[in-house]
Scaffold this active site. Structure first.
Site, mmCIF file in Angstrom:
data_model
loop_
_atom_site.group_PDB
_atom_site.id
_atom_site.type_symbol
_atom_site.label_atom_id
_atom_site.label_comp_id
_atom_site.label_asym_id
_atom_site.label_seq_id
_atom_site.Cartn_x
_atom_site.Cartn_y
_atom_site.Cartn_z
ATOM 1 N N GLY A 55 2.862 2.529 9.819
ATOM 2 C CA GLY A 55 2.612 3.092 11.275
ATOM 3 C C GLY A 55 1.523 2.065 11.757
ATOM 4 C CB CYS A 82 2.274 0.164 5.309
ATOM 5 S SG CYS A 82 1.404 -0.906 6.306
ATOM 6 C CE1 TYR A 83 -2.276 5.513 10.006
ATOM 7 C CE2 TYR A 83 -0.722 7.060 9.483
ATOM 8 C CZ TYR A 83 -1.983 6.844 10.052
ATOM 9 O OH TYR A 83 -2.773 7.982 10.611
ATOM 10 C CG HIS A 168 5.920 -2.857 4.754
ATOM 11 N ND1 HIS A 168 6.264 -1.635 5.337
ATOM 12 C CD2 HIS A 168 4.919 -3.234 5.142
ATOM 13 C CE1 HIS A 168 5.177 -1.314 6.207
ATOM 14 N NE2 HIS A 168 4.397 -2.614 6.309
ATOM 15 C CD GLU A 170 9.641 -0.647 4.455
ATOM 16 O OE1 GLU A 170 9.087 -0.544 3.245
ATOM 17 O OE2 GLU A 170 8.822 -0.513 5.374
ATOM 18 C CG ASP A 226 28.977 3.852 17.013
ATOM 19 O OD1 ASP A 226 29.268 3.201 16.258
ATOM 20 O OD2 ASP A 226 27.771 3.860 17.925
ATOM 21 C CE LYS A 372 27.552 -0.188 15.973
ATOM 22 N NZ LYS A 372 27.512 0.646 17.075
#
Ligand code: XMP
Length: 516
Positions: A55, A82-83, A168, A170, A226, A372
């Site tokens: 964040g 992180c945060y 991070h 990710e 979609d 997606k």
């Protein structure tokens, strides 16, 4: 049986959806929840693991998102990123300080072991983006990784199943990020990995059958990814009980309306209703040149036609739409847009309310839990053509925002032809996969030219191609000159009323991707 659940608790970081996608790539179902989700609600969901996201704040800011200390008494295995890492330390009695200089970018960290780092080399590169850092750990925790500027780059308390990393995992720049997440999910939390797309199709089809019974379903099909995949799933579940309504406003790319109709009627068992209404749109747009007004008219007309068709068909049974998970997430930044309440229709950037006189038994969103890339994977498995599943974004108002000034039938035709030639050349050039979006624009400018011995005074075509990660910013693509040369040649030779071609070399910002 419901999937085992991991919760990504959103503290407002920019990578939150990415964390959730990575978790799912590990075969674990996860949902993003706001940081202020009541503890009872978290408990009631019985997550097997929770990840606190990053964040933009500092834990000492008064307005920072916090978490009640009691959260840690729930005994849920938790990973702070992180945060989220700083917040875990701070909430449990540690200290967070500001670094003399921020750590940003690829940084080497060394670790000294621990479950998170199993199968990760002692030294590896991770992605850091922080100014604050944990300077003192809470009681019972020990640090197990560091970088040159960050003495505590990771810490843990295995007895309480609490883990944290300042970097991070990710982000793909973190060399072993995926392993670290995998270790947390499988070795700390004990997930089995029951989130698999094949299972998703089977279980969703079964659920849809149960929910719908012998009732009817109407779906608005736009030809986008979609709604197409939602149509595919529903067709598999209920066949002819499904009616897809496809509004062709005549502002699609060349032959696109026919392609959508052909694909769906050939591949799937369903009722397909196509409403051709180009003339109605042209009449409404006559003489209109202001971009916002054009957009407004196209949007309003679209829904007038769509709802009228639904009234004609009868609002009998359920209404389905291709809402996907990112449309429904309430972000920890306090952005309330896009949560999936009933009777809200998603159209591209717009959320439109269903008219009061149209009353369905309920709204069905078969893709409401998917990202997606997962939607695309399901689409491929359902046998929807690659071309449709991997389609580049196409704006709701269609070619209407690519014809500058007044829209006429003749200009639509010229632009459709020009766009088709450009796309064909890009396809043949082999660089298609490097471009995120490419199209032709008709700026409604005429210029003088010469063809044979004759003077011409005809249309200019602009071509646009961009590379981007998220469309918030974009760069113009460096298309090789020889490809540009072929495109220019073909446009002037093959498309009637085109005598000049320019390439748009504007990035976003300051330009936008579309011209209007
Ligand atoms: P801009 O022009 O804002 O476009 O830089 C960013 C991306 O959004 C697409 N776009 C739209 N998509 N409805 C949509 O569904 C719209 O009204 C719309 N306007 C722009 C654009 O094609 C690009 O991918």
């Amino acid at each position: 049986m419901a999937n085992q659940l991991c919760i990504v608790l959103d503290f407002g970081g920019q990578y939150n959806q990415l964390i959730a996608r990575r978790v799912r790539e590990c075969g674990v179902y996860c949902e993003i929840k706001r940081f202020d989700t009541p503890l009872e609600d978290i408990k009631a969901l019985s997550p097997m693991g929770v990840i606190f996201t990053g964040g933009p704040n500092s834990v000492y800011d008064e307005t920072s998102p916090h978490i009640a200390k009691e959260y840690f008494d729930l005994g849920i295995p938790t990973l702070g990123i992180c945060y989220g890492c700083q917040l875990m330390a701070y909430t449990l009695g540690g200290t967070v300080e500001s670094c003399t200089r921020s750590e940003y970018g690829k940084i080497e960290v060394s670790h000294s072991g621990g479950t998170l780092f199993s199968n990760v080399p002692d030294k590896s590169v991770v992605w850091m983006s922080h100014t604050d850092f944990v300077s003192k750990l809470p009681d019972g925790f020990k640090g197990n990784a560091s970088s040159a500027d960050c003495p505590i780059a990771a810490f843990e308390c295995p007895e309480r199943k609490l883990y944290a990393v300042q970097f991070h995992p990710e982000v793909t720049h973190s060399q072993f990020g995926k392993e670290i997440l995998h270790n947390f999910l499988y070795d700390v939390c004990g997930f089995k990995g029951d989130w698999v797309m094949d299972d998703f199709i089977d279980t969703t089809v079964a659920k849809l059958r149960e929910q719908i019974g012998d009732k009817k379903v109407i779906l608005g099909l736009s030809g986008g990814v979609d709604s197409s995949v939602a149509a595919g799933l529903l067709s598999r579940a209920i066949g002819k009980q499904l009616t897809c309504v496809f509004v062709d406003q005549g502002l699609m790319r060349k032959d696109e309306g026919d392609f959508v109709e052909e694909t769906f009627t050939r591949l799937f068992d369903m009722n397909f209703v196509r409403v051709n209404c180009q003339q109605k749109f042209l009449a409404a747009l006559k003489g209109v040149t202001d971009p916002e007004q054009k957009r407004k008219i196209i949007g309003t007309e679209f829904y007038n036609v769509f709802w009228d068709k639904i009234r004609e068909q009868g609002a009998d049974g359920f209404f389905a739409q291709g809402t996907i998970y990112p449309d429904r997430i309430e972000s920890g930044k306090g952005n309330q847009a896009g949560h999936g309440s009933t009777a809200v229709i998603k159209t591209h950037h717009n959320m439109v309310k269903m008219p009061d006189d149209i009353k369905f038994d309920g709204v069905i969103e078969p893709l409401g839990d998917l990202f997606k890339d997962e939607v695309r994977a399901v689409g491929e498995k359902l046998g929807i053509p690659h071309e449709l599943v991997w389609r580049q974004p196409f704006p709701g108002p269609g070619l209407g925002v690519r014809i500058i000034g007044e829209i006429t039938e003749e200009k639509i035709k010229i632009l459709q032809e020009a766009d088709a030639v450009f796309r064909d050349e890009i396809h043949k050039s082999g660089i298609e996969s490097e471009l995120k979006q490419f199209f032709a624009v008709l700026p409604d400018v005429k210029t003088v030219g010469v063809m044979g011995d004759h003077r011409t005074y005809d249309h200019l075509i602009a071509i646009r191609a961009v590379t981007t990660d998220d469309f918030m910013t974009a760069d113009w693509a460096r298309i090789p000159y020889d490809v540009l040369a072929k495109v220019s040649n073909r446009l002037c030779n093959e498309v009637e009323h085109v005598n000049r071609v320019v390439y748009d070399i504007t990035s976003k910002p300051p330009g936008t991707v579309e011209w209007e």
